[in-house]
Write a protein that holds these residues in place. Structure first.
Motif, short mmCIF file in Angstrom:
data_model
loop_
_atom_site.label_atom_id
_atom_site.label_comp_id
_atom_site.label_asym_id
_atom_site.label_seq_id
_atom_site.Cartn_x
_atom_site.Cartn_y
_atom_site.Cartn_z
N UNK A 129 -0.79 0.59 6.92
CA UNK A 129 -1.39 -0.52 6.18
C UNK A 129 -0.33 -1.52 5.72
N UNK A 130 -0.70 -2.80 5.82
CA UNK A 130 0.25 -3.86 5.48
C UNK A 130 -0.31 -4.73 4.35
N UNK A 131 -0.31 -6.05 4.55
CA UNK A 131 -0.67 -7.00 3.52
C UNK A 131 -2.18 -6.96 3.21
N UNK A 132 -2.53 -7.49 2.04
CA UNK A 132 -3.93 -7.58 1.64
C UNK A 132 -4.55 -8.82 2.30
N UNK A 133 -5.68 -8.63 2.95
CA UNK A 133 -6.35 -9.74 3.62
C UNK A 133 -7.83 -9.39 3.79
N UNK A 134 -8.53 -10.20 4.54
CA UNK A 134 -9.96 -9.98 4.78
C UNK A 134 -10.16 -9.56 6.23
N UNK A 135 -11.13 -8.66 6.44
CA UNK A 135 -11.36 -8.23 7.81
C UNK A 135 -12.50 -7.23 7.91
N UNK A 136 -12.40 -6.35 8.90
CA UNK A 136 -13.44 -5.37 9.22
C UNK A 136 -12.94 -3.98 8.88
N UNK A 137 -13.72 -3.23 8.12
CA UNK A 137 -13.30 -1.89 7.67
C UNK A 137 -13.04 -0.96 8.84
N UNK A 138 -11.97 -0.18 8.72
CA UNK A 138 -11.65 0.80 9.75
C UNK A 138 -11.23 2.12 9.09
N UNK A 139 -10.91 3.10 9.91
CA UNK A 139 -10.50 4.43 9.45
C UNK A 139 -11.52 4.99 8.46
N UNK A 140 -11.09 5.53 7.32
CA UNK A 140 -12.03 6.17 6.40
C UNK A 140 -12.96 5.19 5.71
N UNK A 141 -12.68 3.87 5.81
CA UNK A 141 -13.55 2.87 5.20
C UNK A 141 -14.67 2.41 6.11
N UNK A 162 -11.02 -13.20 10.36
CA UNK A 162 -11.45 -14.27 9.48
C UNK A 162 -12.92 -14.17 9.11
N UNK A 163 -13.71 -13.54 9.98
CA UNK A 163 -15.16 -13.42 9.73
C UNK A 163 -15.54 -12.05 9.18
N UNK A 164 -14.56 -11.22 8.85
CA UNK A 164 -14.84 -9.92 8.27
C UNK A 164 -15.31 -10.01 6.84
N UNK A 165 -16.00 -8.99 6.38
CA UNK A 165 -16.60 -8.99 5.04
C UNK A 165 -15.82 -8.20 4.01
N UNK A 166 -14.81 -7.45 4.43
CA UNK A 166 -14.13 -6.52 3.52
C UNK A 166 -12.70 -6.98 3.22
N UNK A 167 -12.31 -6.91 1.95
CA UNK A 167 -10.94 -7.18 1.55
C UNK A 167 -10.17 -5.87 1.50
N UNK A 168 -9.03 -5.82 2.15
CA UNK A 168 -8.28 -4.58 2.17
C UNK A 168 -6.90 -4.76 2.76
N UNK A 169 -6.25 -3.64 3.09
CA UNK A 169 -4.92 -3.67 3.67
C UNK A 169 -5.01 -3.75 5.19
N UNK A 170 -4.31 -4.71 5.73
CA UNK A 170 -4.36 -4.94 7.17
C UNK A 170 -3.76 -3.78 7.95
N UNK A 171 -4.49 -3.34 8.97
CA UNK A 171 -4.00 -2.34 9.92
C UNK A 171 -4.04 -2.98 11.30
N UNK A 172 -2.92 -2.96 12.00
CA UNK A 172 -2.90 -3.54 13.34
C UNK A 172 -3.84 -2.76 14.26
#
Length: 221
Positions: A129-141, A162-172
């Motif tokens: 996990x990297x920076x905080x941004x907006x995107x699509x939930x993955x892994x356990x989320x 950019x069109x994701x609904x969840x704020x979280x830590x970016x995962x490549x």
């Protein structure tokens, strides 16, 4: 091996499941309630009824073969046609895929794929996990795991979008077009999120993801 190889192999697994549905006279890529963690764009969706129309016109075998053309796989995965062919050749060469004898379509070696994901993927394609941004939930989320695990932090892992609904830590993502692929196929969303849980998850998250991925891949024993 390249990361797009895993994305493509997972798509082959999803397509095989669609074949089984076709044999039963029905194919469904309908999204479960609240699974689409993004702004829905109509052209990115595959409609189940549309998928059945070619079968009615051409017959089951011809329709099934049409799902595996480089052009169709490009549309579904976002991987270019030239890379699709190179990827398939690599996977066949190392035993992660083979050509089906009857109509010549590629099949994933699901047991070998499962073993590679469980024991090797976090070393070959690592991420964190990297920076905080907006995107699509993955892994356990992601929905496939969300109701089965408690969140362990303030920010959940997400694929930046950019069109994701969840704020979280970016995962490549495993591959740059993974977000495109999951928008078109709920099964791909499930499997890629489980792969991420194995790549970045804690022991309990990883253990559950392994069991669920085994079911999604159809690995017996």
């Amino acid at each position: 091996m390249k990361s797009q190889d895993i994305l493509l192999l997972l798509k082959l697994v999803s397509l095989y499941k669609q074949e089984q549905q076709i044999e039963r006279g029905h194919i469904s890529k309908a999204w479960p309630l609240d699974w689409q963690d993004w702004e829905v764009i109509e052209e990115e969706q595959s409609e189940p009824d549309d998928l059945l129309l070619p079968e009615r016109k051409f017959g089951a075998n011809e329709f099934i073969a049409s799902l595996y053309t480089a052009r169709k796989l490009e549309v579904e995965t976002g991987i270019s046609k030239s890379q699709i062919n190179l990827s398939l050749n690599r996977c066949i060469e190392i035993g992660l895929a083979k050509k089906e004898r009857k109509i010549g379509i590629p099949r994933a070696n699901v047991r070998a794929l499962f073993e590679f994901i469980v024991f090797g993927i976090k070393y070959v394609f690592p991420t964190k996990p990297q920076e905080i941004t907006r995107g699509i939930a993955t892994a356990f989320a992601a929905p496939v795991l969300k109701e089965k695990l408690m969140s362990t932090g303030e920010y959940v892992p997400i694929w930046p979008d950019a069109k994701g609904n969840t704020k979280g830590q970016a995962v490549e993502p495993l591959y740059k077009s993974a977000v495109h692929a999951v928008r078109r196929d709920p099964e791909m969303y499930s499997m890629l999120a489980l792969v991420d849980a194995i790549r970045i998850g804690r022991p309990r998250e990883k253990s559950l993801a392994v069991e669920l991925l085994k079911q999604h891949l159809g690995v017996s024993g």
